[in-house]
Design a protein around this motif. Structure first.
Motif, PDB file in Angstrom:
ATOM      1  N   VAL A 196       0.861  -1.175   0.000  1.00 26.92           N
ATOM      2  CA  VAL A 196       0.000   0.000   0.000  1.00 26.92           C
ATOM      3  C   VAL A 196       0.903   1.232   0.000  1.00 26.92           C
ATOM      4  O   VAL A 196       1.858   1.315   0.763  1.00 26.92           O
ATOM      5  CB  VAL A 196      -0.907   0.014   1.250  1.00 26.92           C
ATOM      6  CG1 VAL A 196      -1.771   1.259   1.275  1.00 26.92           C
ATOM      7  CG2 VAL A 196      -1.746  -1.249   1.300  1.00 26.92           C
ATOM      8  N   ALA A 197       0.579   2.181  -0.851  1.00 29.02           N
ATOM      9  CA  ALA A 197       1.365   3.413  -0.919  1.00 29.02           C
ATOM     10  C   ALA A 197       1.107   4.245   0.336  1.00 29.02           C
ATOM     11  O   ALA A 197      -0.018   4.326   0.832  1.00 29.02           O
ATOM     12  CB  ALA A 197       0.993   4.197  -2.159  1.00 29.02           C
ATOM     13  N   LEU A 198       2.169   4.862   0.852  1.00 30.63           N
ATOM     14  CA  LEU A 198       2.025   5.721   2.022  1.00 30.63           C
ATOM     15  C   LEU A 198       1.341   7.022   1.618  1.00 30.63           C
ATOM     16  O   LEU A 198       1.478   7.479   0.482  1.00 30.63           O
ATOM     17  CB  LEU A 198       3.403   6.021   2.620  1.00 30.63           C
ATOM     18  CG  LEU A 198       4.151   4.824   3.195  1.00 30.63           C
ATOM     19  CD1 LEU A 198       5.553   5.240   3.615  1.00 30.63           C
ATOM     20  CD2 LEU A 198       3.404   4.234   4.358  1.00 30.63           C
ATOM     21  N   PRO A 199       0.613   7.638   2.539  1.00 30.43           N
ATOM     22  CA  PRO A 199      -0.114   8.864   2.196  1.00 30.43           C
ATOM     23  C   PRO A 199       0.786  10.087   1.999  1.00 30.43           C
ATOM     24  O   PRO A 199       0.337  11.098   1.474  1.00 30.43           O
ATOM     25  CB  PRO A 199      -1.048   9.076   3.384  1.00 30.43           C
ATOM     26  CG  PRO A 199      -0.460   8.287   4.498  1.00 30.43           C
ATOM     27  CD  PRO A 199       0.292   7.166   3.881  1.00 30.43           C
ATOM     28  N   MET A 200       2.059   9.998   2.437  1.00 31.01           N
ATOM     29  CA  MET A 200       2.991  11.110   2.245  1.00 31.01           C
ATOM     30  C   MET A 200       4.400  10.546   2.139  1.00 31.01           C
ATOM     31  O   MET A 200       4.632   9.393   2.493  1.00 31.01           O
ATOM     32  CB  MET A 200       2.884  12.111   3.386  1.00 31.01           C
ATOM     33  CG  MET A 200       3.204  11.594   4.740  1.00 31.01           C
ATOM     34  SD  MET A 200       2.931  12.865   5.963  1.00 31.01           S
ATOM     35  CE  MET A 200       2.528  11.868   7.368  1.00 31.01           C
ATOM     36  N   PRO A 201       5.343  11.348   1.688  1.00 34.75           N
ATOM     37  CA  PRO A 201       6.721  10.851   1.564  1.00 34.75           C
ATOM     38  C   PRO A 201       7.293  10.413   2.918  1.00 34.75           C
ATOM     39  O   PRO A 201       6.928  10.935   3.972  1.00 34.75           O
ATOM     40  CB  PRO A 201       7.487  12.066   1.030  1.00 34.75           C
ATOM     41  CG  PRO A 201       6.464  12.928   0.406  1.00 34.75           C
ATOM     42  CD  PRO A 201       5.195  12.695   1.162  1.00 34.75           C
ATOM     43  N   THR A 202       8.192   9.466   2.874  1.00 33.33           N
ATOM     44  CA  THR A 202       8.751   8.874   4.088  1.00 33.33           C
ATOM     45  C   THR A 202       9.449   9.909   4.961  1.00 33.33           C
ATOM     46  O   THR A 202       9.340   9.865   6.191  1.00 33.33           O
ATOM     47  CB  THR A 202       9.743   7.763   3.711  1.00 33.33           C
ATOM     48  OG1 THR A 202       9.102   6.865   2.808  1.00 33.33           O
ATOM     49  CG2 THR A 202      10.193   7.006   4.928  1.00 33.33           C
ATOM     50  N   LEU A 203      10.172  10.840   4.381  1.00 37.70           N
ATOM     51  CA  LEU A 203      10.887  11.845   5.157  1.00 37.70           C
ATOM     52  C   LEU A 203       9.940  12.746   5.954  1.00 37.70           C
ATOM     53  O   LEU A 203      10.337  13.307   6.971  1.00 37.70           O
ATOM     54  CB  LEU A 203      11.763  12.696   4.246  1.00 37.70           C
ATOM     55  CG  LEU A 203      12.979  11.980   3.662  1.00 37.70           C
ATOM     56  CD1 LEU A 203      13.733  12.905   2.728  1.00 37.70           C
ATOM     57  CD2 LEU A 203      13.884  11.475   4.755  1.00 37.70           C
ATOM     58  N   MET A 204       8.718  12.881   5.525  1.00 39.47           N
ATOM     59  CA  MET A 204       7.755  13.721   6.238  1.00 39.47           C
ATOM     60  C   MET A 204       7.400  13.130   7.610  1.00 39.47           C
ATOM     61  O   MET A 204       7.107  13.866   8.541  1.00 39.47           O
ATOM     62  CB  MET A 204       6.489  13.927   5.409  1.00 39.47           C
ATOM     63  CG  MET A 204       6.701  14.823   4.209  1.00 39.47           C
ATOM     64  SD  MET A 204       7.349  16.439   4.646  1.00 39.47           S
ATOM     65  CE  MET A 204       6.007  17.083   5.600  1.00 39.47           C
ATOM     66  N   TYR A 205       7.424  11.813   7.727  1.00 40.25           N
ATOM     67  CA  TYR A 205       7.157  11.195   9.030  1.00 40.25           C
ATOM     68  C   TYR A 205       8.233  11.604  10.037  1.00 40.25           C
ATOM     69  O   TYR A 205       7.938  11.918  11.194  1.00 40.25           O
ATOM     70  CB  TYR A 205       7.087   9.672   8.908  1.00 40.25           C
ATOM     71  CG  TYR A 205       5.865   9.200   8.171  1.00 40.25           C
ATOM     72  CD1 TYR A 205       4.630   9.160   8.799  1.00 40.25           C
ATOM     73  CD2 TYR A 205       5.939   8.810   6.840  1.00 40.25           C
ATOM     74  CE1 TYR A 205       3.505   8.724   8.132  1.00 40.25           C
ATOM     75  CE2 TYR A 205       4.818   8.371   6.151  1.00 40.25           C
ATOM     76  CZ  TYR A 205       3.603   8.339   6.805  1.00 40.25           C
ATOM     77  OH  TYR A 205       2.492   7.930   6.150  1.00 40.25           O
ATOM     78  N   GLY A 206       9.486  11.614   9.604  1.00 42.06           N
ATOM     79  CA  GLY A 206      10.568  12.069  10.468  1.00 42.06           C
ATOM     80  C   GLY A 206      10.453  13.543  10.794  1.00 42.06           C
ATOM     81  O   GLY A 206      10.711  13.966  11.917  1.00 42.06           O
ATOM     82  N   ALA A 207      10.064  14.350   9.803  1.00 40.27           N
ATOM     83  CA  ALA A 207       9.911  15.788  10.025  1.00 40.27           C
ATOM     84  C   ALA A 207       8.793  16.063  11.031  1.00 40.27           C
ATOM     85  O   ALA A 207       8.938  16.920  11.915  1.00 40.27           O
ATOM     86  CB  ALA A 207       9.620  16.500   8.710  1.00 40.27           C
TER      87      ALA A 207
END
Length: 68
Positions: A14-25
């Motif tokens: 399943v595609a994530l709803p936002m880019p991976t780096l945004m979770y860290g941000a």
């Protein structure tokens, strides 16, 4: 084919709803906000010296006036 590889082959990605780096941000922003909240409560006990002295006198504790 083993059971584990059969199960892993059946899992849909399943595609994530936002880019991976945004979770860290987002995590950094949350930790910064919580750190700022904790920092605002620094030295609160020394702001209320008369209350601290009254509490110490009522409960038999010794309270020094040098702030330590």
């Amino acid at each position: 084919m083993s059971f584990v590889t059969a199960v892993l082959a059946e899992i849909e990605h399943v595609a994530l709803p936002m880019p991976t780096l945004m979770y860290g941000a987002i995590a950094l922003v949350v930790f910064f906000a919580l750190g700022l909240l904790v920092w605002t409560y620094r030295d609160v006990a020394n702001r209320h010296q008369t209350k601290a002295d009254a509490y110490a006198a009522a409960h038999g504790g010794a309270r020094s006036h040098d702030g330590h």
